[in-house]
Design a protein around this motif. Structure first.
Motif, PDB file in Angstrom:
ATOM      1  N   LEU A   1       0.827  -1.206   0.000  1.00  0.00           N
ATOM      2  CA  LEU A   1       0.000   0.000   0.000  1.00  0.00           C
ATOM      3  C   LEU A   1       0.865   1.261   0.000  1.00  0.00           C
ATOM      4  O   LEU A   1       0.582   2.211  -0.737  1.00  0.00           O
ATOM      5  CB  LEU A   1      -0.945  -0.007   1.200  1.00  0.00           C
ATOM      6  CG  LEU A   1      -1.981   1.096   1.253  1.00  0.00           C
ATOM      7  CD1 LEU A   1      -2.895   1.036   0.030  1.00  0.00           C
ATOM      8  CD2 LEU A   1      -2.807   0.980   2.528  1.00  0.00           C
ATOM      9  N   ILE A   2       1.928   1.244   0.787  1.00  0.00           N
ATOM     10  CA  ILE A   2       2.850   2.384   0.794  1.00  0.00           C
ATOM     11  C   ILE A   2       3.486   2.552  -0.589  1.00  0.00           C
ATOM     12  O   ILE A   2       3.568   3.664  -1.117  1.00  0.00           O
ATOM     13  CB  ILE A   2       3.926   2.206   1.892  1.00  0.00           C
ATOM     14  CG1 ILE A   2       3.279   2.324   3.272  1.00  0.00           C
ATOM     15  CG2 ILE A   2       5.064   3.212   1.726  1.00  0.00           C
ATOM     16  CD1 ILE A   2       4.170   1.890   4.421  1.00  0.00           C
ATOM     17  N   LEU A   3       3.909   1.445  -1.189  1.00  0.00           N
ATOM     18  CA  LEU A   3       4.493   1.493  -2.527  1.00  0.00           C
ATOM     19  C   LEU A   3       3.480   1.990  -3.548  1.00  0.00           C
ATOM     20  O   LEU A   3       3.807   2.802  -4.410  1.00  0.00           O
ATOM     21  CB  LEU A   3       5.014   0.114  -2.921  1.00  0.00           C
ATOM     22  CG  LEU A   3       5.667  -0.008  -4.283  1.00  0.00           C
ATOM     23  CD1 LEU A   3       6.929   0.850  -4.347  1.00  0.00           C
ATOM     24  CD2 LEU A   3       6.004  -1.469  -4.565  1.00  0.00           C
ATOM     25  N   ALA A   4       2.229   1.544  -3.454  1.00  0.00           N
ATOM     26  CA  ALA A   4       1.187   1.963  -4.398  1.00  0.00           C
ATOM     27  C   ALA A   4       0.928   3.461  -4.304  1.00  0.00           C
ATOM     28  O   ALA A   4       0.788   4.141  -5.322  1.00  0.00           O
ATOM     29  CB  ALA A   4      -0.102   1.189  -4.138  1.00  0.00           C
ATOM     30  N   VAL A   5       0.873   3.984  -3.086  1.00  0.00           N
ATOM     31  CA  VAL A   5       0.631   5.416  -2.913  1.00  0.00           C
ATOM     32  C   VAL A   5       1.807   6.217  -3.473  1.00  0.00           C
ATOM     33  O   VAL A   5       1.615   7.194  -4.206  1.00  0.00           O
ATOM     34  CB  VAL A   5       0.382   5.751  -1.421  1.00  0.00           C
ATOM     35  CG1 VAL A   5       0.404   7.254  -1.177  1.00  0.00           C
ATOM     36  CG2 VAL A   5      -0.946   5.152  -0.963  1.00  0.00           C
ATOM     37  N   ALA A   6       3.033   5.799  -3.165  1.00  0.00           N
ATOM     38  CA  ALA A   6       4.210   6.517  -3.664  1.00  0.00           C
ATOM     39  C   ALA A   6       4.281   6.436  -5.186  1.00  0.00           C
ATOM     40  O   ALA A   6       4.541   7.443  -5.861  1.00  0.00           O
ATOM     41  CB  ALA A   6       5.481   5.933  -3.038  1.00  0.00           C
ATOM     42  N   TYR A   7       4.018   5.272  -5.747  1.00  0.00           N
ATOM     43  CA  TYR A   7       4.077   5.080  -7.198  1.00  0.00           C
ATOM     44  C   TYR A   7       2.963   5.875  -7.881  1.00  0.00           C
ATOM     45  O   TYR A   7       3.184   6.522  -8.904  1.00  0.00           O
ATOM     46  CB  TYR A   7       3.958   3.590  -7.513  1.00  0.00           C
ATOM     47  CG  TYR A   7       4.155   3.245  -8.966  1.00  0.00           C
ATOM     48  CD1 TYR A   7       5.408   3.287  -9.537  1.00  0.00           C
ATOM     49  CD2 TYR A   7       3.085   2.860  -9.757  1.00  0.00           C
ATOM     50  CE1 TYR A   7       5.606   2.956 -10.864  1.00  0.00           C
ATOM     51  CE2 TYR A   7       3.263   2.529 -11.080  1.00  0.00           C
ATOM     52  CZ  TYR A   7       4.526   2.577 -11.626  1.00  0.00           C
ATOM     53  OH  TYR A   7       4.707   2.250 -12.943  1.00  0.00           O
ATOM     54  N   GLY A   8       1.775   5.833  -7.320  1.00  0.00           N
ATOM     55  CA  GLY A   8       0.658   6.590  -7.885  1.00  0.00           C
ATOM     56  C   GLY A   8       0.894   8.085  -7.833  1.00  0.00           C
ATOM     57  O   GLY A   8       0.592   8.804  -8.791  1.00  0.00           O
TER      58      GLY A   8
END
Length: 147
Positions: free
Chosen positions: A12-19
């Motif tokens: 989830l942290i990776l998804a938010v940063a990537y998004g």
């Protein structure tokens, strides 16, 4: 349970940063594609966020860690994807994607020749779809005299 929740939180942290980073992509001034450069990365971030939330909400019962052999296989896939990203600009999308898809097909049990055929065919198909169908410019690489 805690392993799935930890993986879900990391995803989830990776998804938010990537998004968030995908939203920072600028549209080229010479013309823009039909959907813009951030659309595909944003879709990936949304998919990762949904998957991560599922891991956090519905974790499986804790399972023992996989054997070292399985860990090495997962690590080899990770290394292949990193090599893909590093070589994408220099060799071009078709060569880089074809090689990584062929490697992944081979790792999943295909013979070398069918894996190479699948890798090459999939890479060419994706290049045509992304470049001409979605109007997303992919690097052609040094083989075509462009970068």
């Amino acid at each position: 349970m805690k392993n799935d929740r930890g993986l879900g939180l990391a995803g989830l942290i990776l998804a938010v940063a990537y998004g968030w980073q995908a939203q920072q992509l600028q549209v080229a001034s010479a013309g823009s594609g039909a959907i813009g450069p951030g659309a595909f990365p944003t879709l990936l971030a949304i998919g990762l966020a949904i998957s991560s939330l599922y891991f956090m909400i519905r974790p499986d019962v804790d399972q023992p860690w996989p054997a070292l052999k399985v860990f090495v296989q997962i690590l080899s896939v990770f290394v292949a994807l990193v090599v893909f990203v590093i070589t994408l600009e220099s060799v071009g999308f078709i060569v880089a994607a074809g090689a990584v898809i062929a490697f992944l097909a081979w790792r999943m049990g295909a013979s070398l020749k069918p894996a190479a055929l699948v890798g090459g065919g999939a890479a060419v198909g994706m290049f045509v779809l992304f470049n001409y169908g979605l109007e997303l410019s992919l690097p052609a690489g040094a083989l075509w005299g462009m970068s």
